[in-house]
Structures are given as structure tokens and as C-alpha cells.
Write a protein that holds these residues in place. Structure first.
Motif, short mmCIF file in Angstrom:
data_model
loop_
_atom_site.label_atom_id
_atom_site.label_comp_id
_atom_site.label_asym_id
_atom_site.label_seq_id
_atom_site.Cartn_x
_atom_site.Cartn_y
_atom_site.Cartn_z
N ILE A 164 0.68 15.67 31.19
CA ILE A 164 1.67 15.74 31.08
C ILE A 164 2.12 14.84 32.31
CG2 ILE A 164 3.84 16.30 30.50
CD1 ILE A 164 2.25 18.58 29.22
N PHE A 165 2.93 13.92 31.80
CA PHE A 165 3.16 13.17 33.26
C PHE A 165 5.09 12.85 32.29
CE2 PHE A 165 -0.79 11.30 33.66
CZ PHE A 165 -1.40 11.53 34.84
N SER A 166 5.79 13.18 33.66
CA SER A 166 7.28 12.16 33.57
C SER A 166 7.49 10.91 33.35
CB SER A 166 8.16 13.14 34.44
OG SER A 166 8.96 12.66 34.42
N LEU A 167 7.95 10.02 32.44
CA LEU A 167 8.52 9.19 31.85
C LEU A 167 9.78 8.76 33.61
CD1 LEU A 167 7.72 7.82 28.52
CD2 LEU A 167 6.61 8.16 29.38
N ILE A 170 3.39 16.89 35.57
CA ILE A 170 4.74 17.50 35.93
C ILE A 170 3.45 18.12 35.22
CG2 ILE A 170 7.13 16.52 35.83
CD1 ILE A 170 6.36 17.60 32.55
N MET A 171 2.55 18.35 35.03
CA MET A 171 1.47 19.33 34.28
C MET A 171 0.60 19.18 34.31
SD MET A 171 2.11 22.12 30.71
CE MET A 171 3.43 22.58 31.48
N SER A 172 -0.69 19.97 34.76
CA SER A 172 -2.25 20.30 34.66
C SER A 172 -2.35 21.55 33.64
CB SER A 172 -2.49 19.89 35.55
OG SER A 172 -2.86 18.67 36.38
N LEU A 173 -3.18 20.80 33.15
CA LEU A 173 -4.61 22.17 32.04
C LEU A 173 -5.59 21.73 32.09
CD1 LEU A 173 -2.40 21.34 28.84
CD2 LEU A 173 -1.19 23.02 30.36
N SER A 174 -6.40 22.72 32.83
CA SER A 174 -7.86 22.61 32.56
C SER A 174 -8.54 23.17 31.86
CB SER A 174 -7.98 22.99 34.60
OG SER A 174 -9.78 23.41 34.25
N CYS A 175 -9.71 22.89 31.63
CA CYS A 175 -10.58 23.23 30.32
C CYS A 175 -11.34 23.98 30.70
CB CYS A 175 -10.93 22.02 29.91
SG CYS A 175 -10.26 21.14 28.85
N GLY A 176 -12.22 23.72 31.85
CA GLY A 176 -13.15 24.08 32.79
C GLY A 176 -14.44 23.98 32.13
N SER A 200 -2.09 27.64 32.56
CA SER A 200 -2.36 25.74 32.32
C SER A 200 -4.18 26.51 32.08
CB SER A 200 -2.42 25.83 34.09
OG SER A 200 -3.23 26.56 35.18
N GLN A 201 -4.13 27.64 31.75
CA GLN A 201 -6.11 27.55 30.90
C GLN A 201 -5.89 27.83 29.50
OE1 GLN A 201 -8.59 27.52 32.93
NE2 GLN A 201 -6.75 27.75 34.98
N PRO A 202 -6.37 27.50 28.80
CA PRO A 202 -6.93 27.87 26.83
C PRO A 202 -6.39 29.24 26.98
CG PRO A 202 -9.26 27.14 28.16
CD PRO A 202 -7.83 27.39 29.55
#
Length: 320
Positions: A188-191, A197-203, A237-239
Motif C-alpha cells: 500500500i503506497f501513499s500518494l 506505507i504497508m506490506s502484506l505477505s501471502c507467504g 501483515s500476515q493473513p
């Protein structure tokens, strides 16, 4: 193969359907864009679930836009409306030539097409700013997500660490953009400050589609490998949930726009179309098609559309 718990309809088309997209906006929710190799056709659709005088589905093709290349993605502009004059049909498409085309029409003689160049590899997804429709975003195999002004300017370029497969904009978070990367990471990026500003990992990999729930800006979903995954960004940030979707891999993933617990996927073997309910194990749709390109939900009804061989397949999902 098809289950008996859903109602299926079809809309005939002249060629294999490459992309389908219901308008995600209430004031234009009756519109369906259907892309084939040579054109993008705009249909109006009415269903018996919203109008008792309709027998099943009632549709009409109201305009054709010629397309010089195969279409890889479509997105409707919020400025589209048939209820005011002059009427306005507006959407952006991505082509196999790596270019973006912004189409506008009053449904009659006033038609324009504007081309945007900048990507140097396949564009996998496009999305409009859900606010005033003055901007749209695209993401590509060229490891970028780009923000464009409808006036023709490239406003921002976000560098990715893997091909961008999905890009999402949320009406509650207009200053943020979400990108699903093929390496299983959702960013997720800030315009505002032009930074992640955030990363989520599917693994797990490959991630081929991600979505941002219309019902909550905290809920993000994706398909990676053989599974669909749900994230609560306020928790981890994990499912928080993971379930197998297709045993040989997945291709498409979309949250329902009308119901917070429904999601649809397409995957292998073959081209299986499934609708899951996150609250229980019931499959609302479980069908197999010979051809399946694109996946879209109606804005207010539990209806999905999938592109097929010279037709669009529609399923009315039983309410959960």
C-alpha cells in the motif's frame, strides 16, 4: 459441470471475451463493458432481482468502441452516467501494445479516444480514482504502478519489486493505492509522500490477483498459489484466513461488492469458477467453463460475470 444452487444466464457476443467489467458505481451499475479482440461493447443489463417485470436478464448493446489490440484490463470512470444529459460513457482499457486508452462517448456521435504511453511491458490491471474520476492507476509486468491524469499527464510512478498484478483504490482511502505483486507481497503506497506505507505477505507464490474489500478498508484479499487469503490490516501483515480455492492454481479473485462475506475465484484444473462464503464452507457457485477470461461483480446484486467463448456467463448467487 455446474451446481444447482445458482441461476445462470448468458449474453451472446461475436468473439471470445477477453475482459468483462460491471461499473462499480451505483449511478451506472447497469453498465457492463465486454472486450473482444476487435471491440469493446457496452451493454445495459437489468435482472429480475431488481425489476419484477424482467424475465431473468434483459440486456441491450448500446455502443461499440473499436479496439486495435487485445484488451488486458478495463476500468470504469465514476463520471459515467446515463441519467443526465449529455450522457457520458467513460472508461480506460489496457492493451497488449502496453498502452492505455481512455474512451469517452455520449452514446451517439461524440466519441473520443485518448492514448497514454509509458509502460514497456504488459499492463495487468487498471483502476479509476473513485472520487471525481480525474485520475486513474495502472500496474504492469514492467515493475511499476503509474498514476495518470485524465488530461494526459503521468503524475506518479511507484517502483515495485515484482510484476504488478492488481491495483486497487478504496473510496475510504483516496490518498492510498494498493498493488498486488506477483512475488506474493501486497503493498500500500501513499500518494501524499509517494512512499510504501504497508506490506502484506501471502507467504506463497505466484500472486495473480488481489482486491480491497468495498465494505472495509481494513480487509484485503488475494489469491496466491492454490489458495485465497484474507488480511485484516489492523491486526497483522500476515493473513488471518486462508482456504484452498483450486488444486492446480488460481488466476482471478474478487470480493463481492454487495455482500461482505462473498468472494469469487477462477482457477485450475480447467477453468473453474467458484463463489465462496467466508463465514462457512458452502460453495455458492462451482462451475467449469471451456473459456474463462475476466471476473466482475455487480455493484448491488449478488451476480458475477465471466467472459467465455462468444458469450458472457452470468451467475446469480444465492444470498448467504
Amino acid at each position: 459441470m455446474e451446481d444447482g444452487r445458482s441461476t445462470a444466464y448468458t449474453i451472446p457476443c461475436h468473439d471470445v471475451v477477453q475482459c468483462v467489467e460491471f461499473s462499480p458505481f451505483e449511478w451506472s451499475s447497469q453498465l457492463l463493458a465486454v472486450a473482444t479482440s476487435s471491440r469493446i461493447s457496452i451493454f445495459t443489463c437489468r435482472f429480475q432481482e431488481e425489476d419484477a417485470t424482467v424475465d431473468g436478464v434483459q440486456y441491450a448493446r448500446i455502443h461499440d468502441f473499436q479496439s486495435a489490440t487485445n484488451t488486458t484490463a478495463l476500468a470504469w470512470s465514476p463520471s459515467t452516467s446515463l441519467s443526465v444529459l449529455p450522457k457520458n460513457i467513460s472508461f480506460v482499457s489496457a492493451g497488449e501494445d502496453y498502452k492505455l486508452n481512455l474512451f469517452r462517448s455520449d452514446g451517439k456521435d461524440n466519441n473520443t479516444e485518448q492514448t497514454f504511453s509509458g509502460h514497456n511491458d504488459f499492463v495487468n490491471d487498471v483502476i479509476f480514482d473513485p472520487g471525481d474520476g480525474s485520475k486513474f492507476a495502472s500496474t504492469s509486468d514492467d515493475l511499476t504502478c503509474r498514476i495518470w491524469s485524465t488530461e494526459g499527464q503521468q503524475l506518479l510512478v511507484f517502483q515495485l519489486t515484482s510484476p504488478g498484478m492488481s491495483v486497487c483504490w478504496h473510496s475510504e482511502e483516496p490518498l492510498k493505492i494498493l498493488v498486488g505483486q506477483k512475488n506474493g507481497v501486497i503493498r500500500i503506497f501513499s500518494l501524499t509522500n509517494q512512499q510504501p506505507i504497508m506490506s502484506l505477505s501471502c507467504g506463497q507464490v505466484p500472486l495473480l490477483a488481489a482486491d480491497w474489500s468495498r465494505h472495509s478498508s481494513l480487509q484485503v484479499g488475494a489469491i496466491a498459489g492454490t489458495d485465497w487469503l484474507i488480511f485484516d490490516t489492523s491486526v497483522s501483515s500476515q493473513p488471518i484466513e486462508k482456504r484452498q480455492a483450486h488444486i492446480e492454481g488460481t488466476k482471478y479473485f474478487k470480493f463481492a461488492r454487495c455482500h461482505q462475506s462473498l468472494l469469487a475465484t477462477i482457477g485450475r484444473p480447467g477453468r473453474q469458477v467458484k463463489v465462496f462464503n467466508t463465514r462457512h464452507q458452502q460453495l455458492h457457485v462451482n462451475a467449469s467453463l471451456q473459456v474463462a477470461y475476466g471476473l466482475t461483480w455487480h455493484h448491488t446484486l449478488p451476480i458475477i460475470a465471466v467472459g467465455g467463448d462468444k458469450k458472457v456467463h452470468l451467475w446469480v448467487v444465492e444470498s448467504a
